[in-house]
Design a protein around this motif. Structure first.
Motif, mmCIF file in Angstrom:
data_model
loop_
_atom_site.group_PDB
_atom_site.id
_atom_site.type_symbol
_atom_site.label_atom_id
_atom_site.label_comp_id
_atom_site.label_asym_id
_atom_site.label_seq_id
_atom_site.Cartn_x
_atom_site.Cartn_y
_atom_site.Cartn_z
ATOM 1 N N THR A 1 0.808 -1.222 0.000
ATOM 2 C CA THR A 1 0.000 0.000 0.000
ATOM 3 C C THR A 1 0.841 1.272 0.000
ATOM 4 O OG1 THR A 1 -0.206 -0.132 2.412
ATOM 5 C CG2 THR A 1 -1.977 -1.106 1.093
ATOM 6 N N ARG A 2 1.994 1.260 0.644
ATOM 7 C CA ARG A 2 2.836 2.460 0.664
ATOM 8 C C ARG A 2 3.373 2.789 -0.723
ATOM 9 N NH1 ARG A 2 6.570 1.527 6.007
ATOM 10 N NH2 ARG A 2 4.877 1.354 7.502
ATOM 11 N N SER A 3 3.817 1.765 -1.444
ATOM 12 C CA SER A 3 4.313 1.993 -2.792
ATOM 13 C C SER A 3 3.185 2.438 -3.718
ATOM 14 C CB SER A 3 4.979 0.730 -3.335
ATOM 15 O OG SER A 3 5.590 0.979 -4.576
ATOM 16 N N ILE A 4 2.032 1.837 -3.576
ATOM 17 C CA ILE A 4 0.879 2.224 -4.390
ATOM 18 C C ILE A 4 0.491 3.676 -4.099
ATOM 19 C CG2 ILE A 4 -1.596 1.803 -4.721
ATOM 20 C CD1 ILE A 4 -0.898 -1.226 -4.411
ATOM 21 N N ALA A 5 0.599 4.106 -2.849
ATOM 22 C CA ALA A 5 0.300 5.504 -2.504
ATOM 23 C C ALA A 5 1.265 6.458 -3.200
ATOM 24 C CB ALA A 5 0.352 5.695 -0.990
ATOM 25 N N VAL A 6 2.547 6.085 -3.277
ATOM 26 C CA VAL A 6 3.527 6.919 -3.983
ATOM 27 C C VAL A 6 3.154 7.007 -5.457
ATOM 28 C CG1 VAL A 6 5.942 7.096 -4.733
ATOM 29 C CG2 VAL A 6 5.412 6.491 -2.362
ATOM 30 N N LEU A 7 2.861 5.880 -6.079
ATOM 31 C CA LEU A 7 2.516 5.874 -7.503
ATOM 32 C C LEU A 7 1.263 6.701 -7.774
ATOM 33 C CD1 LEU A 7 3.271 2.117 -8.257
ATOM 34 C CD2 LEU A 7 4.643 4.110 -8.935
ATOM 35 N N THR A 8 0.285 6.594 -6.912
ATOM 36 C CA THR A 8 -0.941 7.386 -7.065
ATOM 37 C C THR A 8 -0.638 8.877 -6.961
ATOM 38 O OG1 THR A 8 -2.246 5.564 -6.163
ATOM 39 C CG2 THR A 8 -3.258 7.758 -6.133
ATOM 40 N N ARG A 9 0.190 9.254 -5.984
ATOM 41 C CA ARG A 9 0.583 10.653 -5.814
ATOM 42 C C ARG A 9 1.296 11.176 -7.061
ATOM 43 N NH1 ARG A 9 1.571 9.938 -0.869
ATOM 44 N NH2 ARG A 9 3.698 9.187 -1.024
ATOM 45 N N LEU A 10 2.066 10.306 -7.718
ATOM 46 C CA LEU A 10 2.809 10.686 -8.917
ATOM 47 C C LEU A 10 1.930 10.755 -10.169
ATOM 48 C CD1 LEU A 10 5.997 8.530 -8.316
ATOM 49 C CD2 LEU A 10 5.884 11.034 -8.247
ATOM 50 N N GLY A 11 0.683 10.307 -10.068
ATOM 51 C CA GLY A 11 -0.231 10.385 -11.202
ATOM 52 C C GLY A 11 -0.351 9.113 -12.020
ATOM 53 N N PHE A 12 0.245 8.017 -11.564
ATOM 54 C CA PHE A 12 0.122 6.753 -12.283
ATOM 55 C C PHE A 12 -1.317 6.249 -12.205
ATOM 56 C CE2 PHE A 12 4.646 6.806 -11.814
ATOM 57 C CZ PHE A 12 5.163 5.961 -12.775
ATOM 58 N N ALA A 13 -1.751 5.604 -13.273
ATOM 59 C CA ALA A 13 -3.070 4.963 -13.302
ATOM 60 C C ALA A 13 -2.902 3.472 -13.030
ATOM 61 C CB ALA A 13 -3.720 5.164 -14.670
ATOM 62 N N ALA A 14 -3.762 2.937 -12.182
ATOM 63 C CA ALA A 14 -3.781 1.489 -11.956
ATOM 64 C C ALA A 14 -4.336 0.837 -13.211
ATOM 65 C CB ALA A 14 -4.638 1.165 -10.746
ATOM 66 N N GLU A 15 -3.585 -0.099 -13.774
ATOM 67 C CA GLU A 15 -3.980 -0.709 -15.046
ATOM 68 C C GLU A 15 -4.408 -2.163 -14.903
ATOM 69 O OE1 GLU A 15 -1.471 2.090 -18.103
ATOM 70 O OE2 GLU A 15 -0.620 0.127 -17.598
ATOM 71 N N GLY A 16 -4.344 -2.689 -13.693
ATOM 72 C CA GLY A 16 -4.831 -4.049 -13.491
ATOM 73 C C GLY A 16 -3.860 -4.907 -12.703
ATOM 74 N N ILE A 17 -4.271 -6.133 -12.499
ATOM 75 C CA ILE A 17 -3.483 -7.108 -11.757
ATOM 76 C C ILE A 17 -3.118 -8.258 -12.690
ATOM 77 C CG2 ILE A 17 -3.460 -8.728 -9.805
ATOM 78 C CD1 ILE A 17 -3.693 -5.863 -8.865
ATOM 79 N N LYS A 18 -1.845 -8.556 -12.779
ATOM 80 C CA LYS A 18 -1.406 -9.758 -13.481
ATOM 81 C C LYS A 18 -1.382 -10.873 -12.436
ATOM 82 C CE LYS A 18 2.146 -9.226 -16.276
ATOM 83 N NZ LYS A 18 3.449 -8.727 -16.790
ATOM 84 N N ARG A 19 -2.252 -11.840 -12.589
ATOM 85 C CA ARG A 19 -2.390 -12.894 -11.593
ATOM 86 C C ARG A 19 -1.225 -13.871 -11.664
ATOM 87 N NH1 ARG A 19 -7.310 -15.872 -12.603
ATOM 88 N NH2 ARG A 19 -6.819 -15.449 -14.765
ATOM 89 N N GLU A 20 -0.665 -14.162 -10.484
ATOM 90 C CA GLU A 20 0.432 -15.117 -10.345
ATOM 91 C C GLU A 20 1.487 -14.934 -11.438
ATOM 92 O OE1 GLU A 20 -0.929 -19.109 -9.689
ATOM 93 O OE2 GLU A 20 -2.273 -18.487 -8.079
ATOM 94 N N ALA A 21 1.970 -13.705 -11.544
ATOM 95 C CA ALA A 21 2.914 -13.364 -12.598
ATOM 96 C C ALA A 21 4.294 -12.981 -12.080
ATOM 97 C CB ALA A 21 2.353 -12.205 -13.433
ATOM 98 N N PHE A 22 4.437 -12.807 -10.769
ATOM 99 C CA PHE A 22 5.698 -12.320 -10.204
ATOM 100 C C PHE A 22 6.347 -13.443 -9.410
ATOM 101 C CE2 PHE A 22 8.285 -10.044 -7.057
ATOM 102 C CZ PHE A 22 9.027 -9.233 -7.905
ATOM 103 N N TRP A 23 7.500 -13.887 -9.860
ATOM 104 C CA TRP A 23 8.197 -15.012 -9.238
ATOM 105 C C TRP A 23 9.443 -14.552 -8.512
ATOM 106 C CZ3 TRP A 23 6.501 -20.054 -9.217
ATOM 107 C CH2 TRP A 23 5.419 -20.346 -10.058
ATOM 108 N N VAL A 24 9.632 -15.072 -7.312
ATOM 109 C CA VAL A 24 10.888 -14.958 -6.583
ATOM 110 C C VAL A 24 11.249 -16.389 -6.199
ATOM 111 C CG1 VAL A 24 12.105 -13.989 -4.601
ATOM 112 C CG2 VAL A 24 10.269 -12.680 -5.697
#
Length: 195
Positions: free
Chosen positions: A146-169
């Motif tokens: 949520t903190r990172s999303i708040a920064v992006l929102t403040r910067l004017g980024f638009a939420a474009e969606g969720i890529k499901r199970e797409a990020f691997w570590v």
């Protein structure tokens, strides 16, 4: 404007409180310590502990380039102007042809909630849009960050969606929240931000 990204050597950027500059090998221990913090690594693409050797490899990769170039991550150390202390880093990845850039930011735990991520990102996006000619800036994060999303929102980024199970570590997978900002949107939004 259509065309290829113009390669421009990166000179340090000063903001009101910060300096963004290319990494040097002297930054490796601080970089490794920041990435070794479990809270910092929670939503990131690395495991803890993060070794100084890994940090040096990232730094050496960035040192091969004078600035962001397509197909490579370029890391910048973010220091406070007042005392030269590193608060974190920002990174940029240019996609093929340089029309699209992905950005990221990582701060020491003690440096959070002071506006440093926003201030450093403003400077980086200004550079990408106005100097290199990037058309689109992207960012991705865990949907629970949520903190990172708040920064992006403040910067004017638009939420474009969720890529499901797409990020691997390694063997762990999670969803990836995608955000986008067009150069024309940045120029319109930029006037509402204090640098």
């Amino acid at each position: 404007m259509y065309g290829y990204c113009v390669a421009v050597a990166f000179a340090p950027i000063d903001t009101a409180r910060l300096v963004l500059r290319p990494f040097s090998e002297e930054d490796a221990e601080d970089f490794a310590a920041r990435r070794s913090d479990p809270e910092t690594a929670m939503y990131q693409a690395w495991r803890v502990p993060y070794s100084v050797e890994k940090a040096l490899a990232v730094i050496k990769e960035s040192e091969h380039h004078d600035g962001p170039v397509p197909g490579h991550w370029f890391q910048l150390d973010v220091q406070r102007r007042a005392d030269g202390r590193t608060v974190g880093d920002v990174a940029v990845y240019l996609h093929e042809h340089g029309h699209t850039a992905e950005i990221g930011y990582t701060l020491h735990s003690w440096a959070r909630r002071k506006g440093y991520a926003t201030e450093a990102s403003i400077a980086l996006i200004d550079y990408l849009v106005e100097v290199t000619g990037v058309h689109r800036v992207e960012a991705a994060t865990h949907p629970d960050n949520t903190r990172s999303i708040a920064v992006l929102t403040r910067l004017g980024f638009a939420a474009e969606g969720i890529k499901r199970e797409a990020f691997w570590v390694e063997d762990d997978v999670s969803d990836d929240a995608i955000f986008g900002l067009l150069a024309r949107e940045w120029r319109a939004h930029r006037t509402t931000l204090e640098a």
